[in-house]
Motif scaffolding. Structure first.
Motif, PDB file in Angstrom:
ATOM      1  N   ALA A  82       0.867  -1.380   0.092  1.00 35.46           N
ATOM      2  CA  ALA A  82       0.093  -0.011   0.194  1.00 35.46           C
ATOM      3  C   ALA A  82       0.979   1.454  -0.135  1.00 35.46           C
ATOM      4  N   ARG A  83       0.315   2.230  -0.598  1.00 32.67           N
ATOM      5  CA  ARG A  83       1.037   3.590  -0.705  1.00 32.67           C
ATOM      6  C   ARG A  83       0.087   4.624  -0.038  1.00 32.67           C
ATOM      7  N   ASP A  84       0.420   5.884   0.504  1.00 34.06           N
ATOM      8  CA  ASP A  84      -0.247   6.747   0.897  1.00 34.06           C
ATOM      9  C   ASP A  84      -1.145   7.577  -0.210  1.00 34.06           C
ATOM     10  N   ARG A  85      -2.198   8.468   0.362  1.00 38.90           N
ATOM     11  CA  ARG A  85      -3.127   9.133  -0.426  1.00 38.90           C
ATOM     12  C   ARG A  85      -2.380   9.829  -1.755  1.00 38.90           C
ATOM     13  N   HIS A 105      -3.072   3.952  -3.799  1.00 38.75           N
ATOM     14  CA  HIS A 105      -3.370   2.629  -4.516  1.00 38.75           C
ATOM     15  C   HIS A 105      -2.794   1.354  -3.513  1.00 38.75           C
ATOM     16  N   PHE A 106      -3.489   0.453  -3.506  1.00 38.59           N
ATOM     17  CA  PHE A 106      -2.796  -0.965  -2.950  1.00 38.59           C
ATOM     18  C   PHE A 106      -2.907  -2.216  -3.854  1.00 38.59           C
ATOM     19  N   ASP A 157      -1.952  17.277   4.264  1.00 38.91           N
ATOM     20  CA  ASP A 157      -2.914  16.504   5.368  1.00 38.91           C
ATOM     21  C   ASP A 157      -4.042  16.263   4.416  1.00 38.91           C
ATOM     22  N   HIS A 158      -4.601  15.090   4.180  1.00 33.92           N
ATOM     23  CA  HIS A 158      -5.674  14.596   3.188  1.00 33.92           C
ATOM     24  C   HIS A 158      -7.054  15.429   3.519  1.00 33.92           C
TER      25      HIS A 158
END
Length: 632
Positions: free
Chosen positions: A138-141, A207-208, A516-517
């Motif tokens: 997994a990778r962050d937003r 994405h993951f 920050d998302h």
């Protein structure tokens, strides 16, 4: 902050040689000098290098879950891990450490892949589920932390935080992707949808991917996206108050660390805002770092010093001069893939300076993409207004003909350099924005390539993926689509790549509070008038920060992290420019017309044209091709 690497066999659980995983991790030692670990089981091997930030004595990796059924390697920081930990404990989870790594493991075991939506932070991680025999990547937003993957000839898939981790594996094929050359010439970097090596992929931001033993590899899945489709209602006062809440939350959450912490300070709106809010949230003196240039017109150290004095920071500054370009080979080695954002050099220098004093540094990256702070976004909004008035049947022939006839007057004042604008107006909004964002326009790329390469490239053009991304964007206007493209294409490919590699090269953790998302999602819903007013971009953010920052910081013309390339390539680096046309490494590839490459340097040094960005691109491409031993 850390580095991860691993090997996974999908179809047959062949043994994994732990020494191979160890060598991959050793290539990434700069990202994690404080510790290392490797774990293997049938068909899987996970490796880790650690830079200790939180729970310094605990949280070794690879880490097993409390029940022993899952193993994780993790690069990044989870800023809400304490809140998640409390929630998971209420659900029965038990913890042996005080860090965020074990929280990810428990969250995965509780919620599966849905755990990602609960994580606030920057991350790339791999979890191996021993019961399911699955690997969860997994990778962050927004793509703050990178993850490279490559299928290998023995049926395995290798992954690593940087390309150099994969390069340490003897089975990795080093064949260049010719379409990546086209992408690189257009943008100055290789976007996340492609890698410079044909055998390598990048897990896209947000994405993951789940890989299962005994099954064919599956594609990645998007788990987060930002939408510009809705509009937030409310008065300027209410929106400003909500924005300030998000800004404060983003900064405060990223100040959690068990090591010394500071900030990059350029003297611009974004970094100054971060420093102002850090000072507000901290009971201690904030440490700040800035870099200046020996070209007065591009030097911003006076503004950085002004902010440092205003907020009483412990300020450190250093100058960059042409001699620093002796580090060209080091820059090429840091990025692996060709990377031509010239601000990488001063970014590296400010990271080196920061690392002398702190282990974590906050940056101001992300606000321009989120709040429409780039000049190109403002121009695009105006062009879209013109397109809405003038029918395409009129624009295409008139502006197209004018654009082709207009001279490329690099020497002229900005209002007279209209060629790019005219050509952009001839096409659609998406095509126009892609042209404005590109470093080398398609006509010039066409002239640079050899006949053989043109045949290989075929009908593909680097602008096509960006144009399609904008057309498919969850958006309501041309400005929305431009910002969406910047957040999804430019930000992870250029800005975040630059910050991650340069900071990690010196074992410094960089954090981006303005990414920050929740702040990004709020900004995407702002009405146009809260983003742009007249020629002023980032309007609501500047309005909100008036209580902290003086007008000469808020409203001066945006400078950016600019390097004086044009002057340097006509002076101390002129020899480097002239050598591009004679480059043996580029000649071996057969990609370019060597006579045209040679003429670029002559035209630039004589002052007839400004080819500084293109010459720098070719110089960095030459170094990468040589380092990666590419032959074409």
């Amino acid at each position: 902050m850390c580095a991860i690497a691993g090997i996974f066999h999908c179809e047959t659980p062949k043994p994994v040689d732990p020494r191979r995983v160890e060598r991959m991790c050793d290539a990434l030692a700069h990202r994690g000098p404080d510790g290392a670990g490797v774990w293997t089981a049938p068909g899987v091997g996970l490796g880790h290098r650690r830079l200790s930030i939180i729970d310094l004595a605990g949280s070794p990796q690879p880490m097993h879950s409390a029940d022993g059924r899952a193993v994780i390697v993790f690069n990044g920081e989870i800023y809400n891990f304490r809140e998640l930990r409390a929630e998971l404990q209420a659900l029965g989870a038990q913890f042996r450490t005080d860090g965020d790594t074990e929280v990810i493991l428990a969250a995965y075991q509780q919620w599966g892949t849905d755990c990602l939506a609960r994580l606030q932070g920057m991350f790339a991680f791999a979890v191996y589920d021993l019961a399911r025999r699955e690997l969860f990547l997994a990778r962050d937003r927004l793509g703050v932390k990178p993850l490279f993957m490559a299928p290998l000839s023995d049926g395995s898939i290798a992954f690593a935080s940087e390309l150099k981790g994969l390069l340490a594996h003897p089975l990795l094929r080093r064949e260049a992707d010719p379409l990546a050359v086209e992408d690189y010439l257009a943008w100055g970097y290789v976007p996340d949808h492609r890698s410079f090596l044909k055998s390598v992929q990048k897990l896209p931001a947000g994405h993951f991917r789940v890989l299962k033993q005994g099954a064919q590899p599956t594609a990645s899945v998007q788990w987060w996206d930002v939408s510009f489709a809705d509009r937030r209602k409310g008065s300027t006062m209410d929106l400003s108050a909500e924005l300030l809440y998000h800004l404060r939350s983003g900064v405060a959450s990223r100040m959690v660390a068990d090591v010394p912490l500071g900030a990059f300070l350029s003297g611009g709106v974004d970094s100054s805002s971060v420093v102002a809010l850090m000072t507000e949230a901290s009971g201690e003196q904030v440490q700040t770092c800035s870099i200046g240039f020996d070209v007065e017109a591009l030097d911003e150290t006076a503004y950085a010093q002004q902010i440092a004095q205003l907020f009483g920071t412990q300020h450190h500054s250093r100058m960059v001069d042409p001699d620093d370009f002796a580090a060209i080979d080091r820059i090429a080695g840091i990025f692996d893939e060709p990377f031509a954002d010239a601000s990488a050099l001063p970014m590296l220098r400010v990271c080196e300076l920061a690392r002398e004093h702190v282990t974590v540094a906050l940056s101001g990256d992300g606000a321009d993409e989120a709040f429409a702070g780039y000049r190109r976004q403002i121009f695009h909004a105006r062009e879209e207004q013109a397109r809405s008035i003038l029918p395409a049947a009129l624009r295409q022939p008139v502006f197209g003909a004018l654009g082709q006839a207009w001279p490329k007057a690099d020497w002229a004042p900005r209002p007279l350099r209209a060629k790019s604008t005219l050509l952009a107006m001839a096409g659609s909004g998406e095509e126009g924005y892609a042209r404005g964002l590109s470093v080398v326009p398609p006509e010039l790329r066409q002239a640079l390539y050899s006949d053989a390469f043109l045949k290989t490239r075929g009908d593909y053009r680097a602008e096509q993926p960006l144009v399609q991304l904008m057309r498919d964007a969850p958006a309501r206007s041309g400005l929305d689509r431009a910002q969406y493209a910047d957040l999804k294409f430019w930000l992870p490919g250029d800005i975040l790549t630059k910050v991650d590699r340069t900071s990690m090269a010196v074992s410094l953790e960089a954090r981006e509070p303005l990414l920050d998302h929740r702040l990004i999602e709020f900004a995407a819903q702002l009405p146009h008038r809260q983003r742009i007013r007249g020629r002023q971009g980032k309007w609501l953010m500047k309005h909100t920060m008036q209580r902290y920052l003086p007008d000469n910081i808020l409203y001066r013309q945006k400078q950016g992290f600019v390097t004086p390339l044009a002057q340097w390539l006509r002076g101390p680096l002129a020899g480097q420019a002239r050598a591009i046309g004679r480059s043996a490494a580029l000649a071996r590839t057969g990609w370019f017309n060597s006579k045209r490459l040679s003429s670029l340097a002559d035209e630039h040094i004589s002052g007839r044209s400004d080819h500084s960005r293109l010459l720098w691109q070719l110089l960095m491409l030459d170094r990468s091709v040589e380092r990666l031993e590419i032959t074409g």
